[in-house]
Write an enzyme that holds these catalytic residues in place. Structure first.
Site, PDB file in Angstrom:
ATOM      1  N   HIS A 106       1.082  -1.103   0.003  1.00  0.00           N
ATOM      2  CA  HIS A 106       0.066  -0.009  -0.216  1.00  0.00           C
ATOM      3  C   HIS A 106       1.049   1.423  -0.080  1.00  0.00           C
ATOM      4  CE1 HIS A 106      -3.406   2.527   0.480  1.00  0.00           C
ATOM      5  NE2 HIS A 106      -3.900   1.930   1.926  1.00  0.00           N
ATOM      6  N   ILE A 140       7.918  -5.682  -8.265  1.00  0.00           N
ATOM      7  CA  ILE A 140       8.480  -4.381  -8.457  1.00  0.00           C
ATOM      8  C   ILE A 140       7.340  -3.346  -7.792  1.00  0.00           C
ATOM      9  CG2 ILE A 140       9.395  -2.983 -10.075  1.00  0.00           C
ATOM     10  CD1 ILE A 140      10.470  -5.723 -10.249  1.00  0.00           C
ATOM     11  N   HIS A 150      -2.047  -2.423  -9.996  1.00  0.00           N
ATOM     12  CA  HIS A 150      -3.232  -1.791  -9.153  1.00  0.00           C
ATOM     13  C   HIS A 150      -4.112  -2.550  -9.138  1.00  0.00           C
ATOM     14  CE1 HIS A 150      -5.871   1.115  -7.218  1.00  0.00           C
ATOM     15  NE2 HIS A 150      -4.583   1.723  -6.868  1.00  0.00           N
ATOM     16  N   ASP A 210       2.839   5.565  -6.712  1.00  0.00           N
ATOM     17  CA  ASP A 210       4.107   5.738  -6.089  1.00  0.00           C
ATOM     18  C   ASP A 210       5.383   5.589  -6.614  1.00  0.00           C
ATOM     19  OD1 ASP A 210       2.507   5.528  -3.541  1.00  0.00           O
ATOM     20  OD2 ASP A 210       2.226   3.298  -3.906  1.00  0.00           O
TER      21      ASP A 210
HETATM   22  N1  COA Z   1       5.501  -6.522 -10.021  1.00  0.00           N
HETATM   23  C1  COA Z   1       5.507  -7.698 -10.687  1.00  0.00           C
HETATM   24  N2  COA Z   1       4.272  -8.433 -10.636  1.00  0.00           N
HETATM   25  C2  COA Z   1       3.149  -8.024 -10.275  1.00  0.00           C
HETATM   26  C3  COA Z   1       3.234  -6.734  -9.788  1.00  0.00           C
HETATM   27  C4  COA Z   1       4.269  -5.905  -9.444  1.00  0.00           C
HETATM   28  N3  COA Z   1       4.257  -4.729  -9.101  1.00  0.00           N
HETATM   29  N4  COA Z   1       1.838  -6.339  -9.437  1.00  0.00           N
HETATM   30  C5  COA Z   1       1.569  -7.399  -9.875  1.00  0.00           C
HETATM   31  N5  COA Z   1       2.137  -8.386 -10.535  1.00  0.00           N
HETATM   32  C6  COA Z   1       1.897  -9.718 -11.013  1.00  0.00           C
HETATM   33  C7  COA Z   1       1.518 -10.736  -9.747  1.00  0.00           C
HETATM   34  O1  COA Z   1       2.635 -11.428  -9.349  1.00  0.00           O
HETATM   35  C8  COA Z   1       0.462 -11.713 -10.491  1.00  0.00           C
HETATM   36  O2  COA Z   1       1.044 -12.540 -11.365  1.00  0.00           O
HETATM   37  P1  COA Z   1       0.397 -13.729 -11.323  1.00  0.00           P
HETATM   38  O3  COA Z   1      -0.681 -13.963 -11.833  1.00  0.00           O
HETATM   39  O4  COA Z   1       1.558 -14.645 -12.506  1.00  0.00           O
HETATM   40  O5  COA Z   1       0.610 -14.384  -9.910  1.00  0.00           O
HETATM   41  C9  COA Z   1      -0.319 -10.654 -11.269  1.00  0.00           C
HETATM   42  O6  COA Z   1       0.276  -9.690 -11.543  1.00  0.00           O
HETATM   43  C10 COA Z   1      -1.642  -9.990 -10.597  1.00  0.00           C
HETATM   44  O7  COA Z   1      -1.363  -9.594  -9.214  1.00  0.00           O
HETATM   45  P2  COA Z   1      -2.055  -9.655  -7.947  1.00  0.00           P
HETATM   46  O8  COA Z   1      -0.919  -9.393  -6.953  1.00  0.00           O
HETATM   47  O9  COA Z   1      -2.622 -10.878  -7.936  1.00  0.00           O
HETATM   48  O10 COA Z   1      -3.079  -8.306  -8.040  1.00  0.00           O
HETATM   49  P3  COA Z   1      -3.552  -7.506  -6.761  1.00  0.00           P
HETATM   50  O11 COA Z   1      -4.579  -6.980  -7.372  1.00  0.00           O
HETATM   51  O12 COA Z   1      -3.854  -8.391  -5.660  1.00  0.00           O
HETATM   52  O13 COA Z   1      -2.431  -6.899  -6.129  1.00  0.00           O
HETATM   53  C11 COA Z   1      -0.989  -4.739  -5.966  1.00  0.00           C
HETATM   54  C12 COA Z   1      -2.382  -5.331  -6.647  1.00  0.00           C
HETATM   55  C13 COA Z   1      -0.991  -3.091  -5.943  1.00  0.00           C
HETATM   56  C14 COA Z   1      -1.035  -5.100  -4.424  1.00  0.00           C
HETATM   57  C15 COA Z   1       0.166  -5.314  -6.721  1.00  0.00           C
HETATM   58  O14 COA Z   1      -0.005  -4.878  -8.159  1.00  0.00           O
HETATM   59  C16 COA Z   1       1.426  -5.148  -6.190  1.00  0.00           C
HETATM   60  O15 COA Z   1       1.868  -5.828  -5.389  1.00  0.00           O
HETATM   61  N6  COA Z   1       2.140  -3.986  -6.543  1.00  0.00           N
HETATM   62  C17 COA Z   1       3.366  -3.473  -5.865  1.00  0.00           C
HETATM   63  C18 COA Z   1       3.150  -2.672  -4.691  1.00  0.00           C
HETATM   64  C19 COA Z   1       2.856  -1.209  -5.081  1.00  0.00           C
HETATM   65  O16 COA Z   1       3.141  -0.713  -5.915  1.00  0.00           O
HETATM   66  N7  COA Z   1       1.633  -1.152  -4.354  1.00  0.00           N
HETATM   67  C20 COA Z   1       0.828   0.342  -4.351  1.00  0.00           C
HETATM   68  C21 COA Z   1      -0.227   0.203  -4.737  1.00  0.00           C
HETATM   69  S1  COA Z   1      -1.154   1.689  -5.356  1.00  0.00           S
END
Ligand code: COA
Length: 371
Positions: free
Chosen positions: A218, A252, A257, A308
């Site tokens: 987050h 990364i 999102h 971010d």
């Molecule tokens: N880097 C690498 N891979 C990513 C990624 C990232 N930042 N964000 C998503 N993915 C990949 C996941 O590994 C997943 O791959 P898979 O299907 O092969 O397992 C796929 O994309 C779907 O991601 P998921 O984690 O299920 O989506 P989510 O809706 O649960 O998560 C976030 C959303 C924001 C938590 C996620 O994109 C993330 O962890 N981002 C990085 C942290 C971040 O920037 N947070 C700020 C949000 S505003």
């Protein structure tokens, strides 16, 4: 509740709100019907704070009064200053924000007769004083808790750098506060609403939210994005490093999102500010490195930067220490949290979902001496 997808409450409509729309057509963002692009281009953060906490865009007289009010709420009580002195110098600044918010709730507790928006304004006004007091105290620097700067961005930068802010940097931070102000039922706001829904006090709701924002999935992502970007001294080095991280299946930070599917509408705005600041500071590395990371993430994963990612470079170029990035997010999001706590209270219902049980079936209890 309507369930469209499962896991992490994705796609679940968990309540009604009149504050914000996120991800209309996969990309839009509006605060009380106003587009984020218009607000970031034409409004100040104080106008947006008034819109969120008090429900309307202020007139120029109302805005002047509001800024004046906030200026008069910047001072920290002596007891809170003493607590800030006791928090270790190596604490994470998010822990400082969480503890200070909670402490203020013991010094200026919410009473049934209080106007809740008064507490919201108090926290909005004094969060920059809290963060910089703790920071300067532990560095043995001169400490100030209140300045006569007109804006919250200017006040924060003044206390942080010990001098009046450069107008370009002040506006960059002002815009970033607007972008970070509100985002519907994100994790920290939802945490605030869950706490408020038990009829707990305002400070408890905000303290819950700060603790929730802290995590790198987050709010903590901006800090982690900077740690990534500053590892690389050139776009080529970034490309090589990124490819290795992706091969390793690393997350990364600053990409992806839960709600946006096409792009994060805030990203281009903060990216343009990062570019402006880089030009002003003659920095030729941060933005090109960030752009290469953005390109690789799109080519390889079809993931776009969220707010971010470019906030990290922008804050770095504003001279804000990396560990303060998420606390700056707190300074902004207090407005959205407050709006949601007020809205939750206006039509309250305890938030208490149920789980799907996957544990053992009922079984016989065996006394301790027989196990
Ligand atoms: N880097 C690498 N891979 C990513 C990624 C990232 N930042 N964000 C998503 N993915 C990949 C996941 O590994 C997943 O791959 P898979 O299907 O092969 O397992 C796929 O994309 C779907 O991601 P998921 O984690 O299920 O989506 P989510 O809706 O649960 O998560 C976030 C959303 C924001 C938590 C996620 O994109 C993330 O962890 N981002 C990085 C942290 C971040 O920037 N947070 C700020 C949000 S505003």
């Amino acid at each position: 509740m309507t369930t469209k997808k499962t896991g992490g409450l994705a796609g679940v409509v968990a309540g009604k709100s009149a504050i914000c729309t996120v991800g209309v057509e996969g990309k839009g963002l509006n605060y009380r019907g106003y587009s984020i692009h218009d607000l970031a281009e034409h409004a100040s953060f104080e106008e947006v704070a008034h819109l969120l906490i008090h429900g309307n865009l202020p007139t120029s007289t109302e805005l002047a009064d509001y800024k004046n009010k906030l200026r008069n709420l910047r001072q920290l009580p002596d007891e809170l200053q003493a607590v800030l002195q006791l928090i270790p110098a190596n604490a994470h600044p998010m822990d400082v924000m969480r503890t200070a918010c909670s402490m203020l709730g013991t010094l200026e507790p919410e009473r049934a007769t209080d106007d809740q928006s008064q507490i919201a304004d108090r926290l909005l006004a004094c969060f920059p004083s809290i963060l910089t007091y703790w920071y300067q105290f532990h560095r043995g620097n001169a400490i100030n808790t209140a300045t006569d700067d007109e804006t919250i961005a200017g006040h924060f930068l003044h206390l942080l750098h010990g001098k009046k802010a450069d107008p370009l940097i002040e506006r960059a931070v002002d815009v970033s506060l607007i972008l970070y102000a509100e985002h519907e039922f994100n994790a920290s706001t939802f945490a605030a609403r869950v706490t408020a829904a038990t009829l707990s006090d305002f400070y408890s709701a905000i303290t819950s939210a700060i603790g929730t924002l802290r995590g790198p999935l987050h709010g903590g992502a901006n800090e982690k994005a900077m740690e990534l970007i500053e590892k690389f001294s050139s776009p080529d080095a970034a490309e090589k490093g990124l490819r290795e991280m992706l091969a390793n299946k690393d997350l990364i930070m600053g990409f992806g999102h839960r709600v946006y599917t096409v792009s994060d509408p805030r990203s281009d705005v903060i990216k343009s500010w990062a570019q402006k600041l880089a030009t002003a500071k003659n920095d030729t590395i941060l933005v090109p490195v960030s752009e290469r990371i953005e390109k690789i993430m799109w080519d390889e994963k079809h993931l776009f930067p969220n707010l971010d990612f470019y906030s990290a470079s922008a804050y770095h170029l504003c001279g804000i220490p990396t560990l303060m990035y998420t606390p700056v997010f707190v300074m902004a999001r207090i407005t959205g949290w407050a709006a949601h706590v007020i809205e939750q209270r206006s039509n309250n219902k305890l938030i208490r979902p149920i789980s799907e049980y996957i544990g053992p079936q009922p079984r016989e209890f065996i006394a301790i001496d027989k196990r």
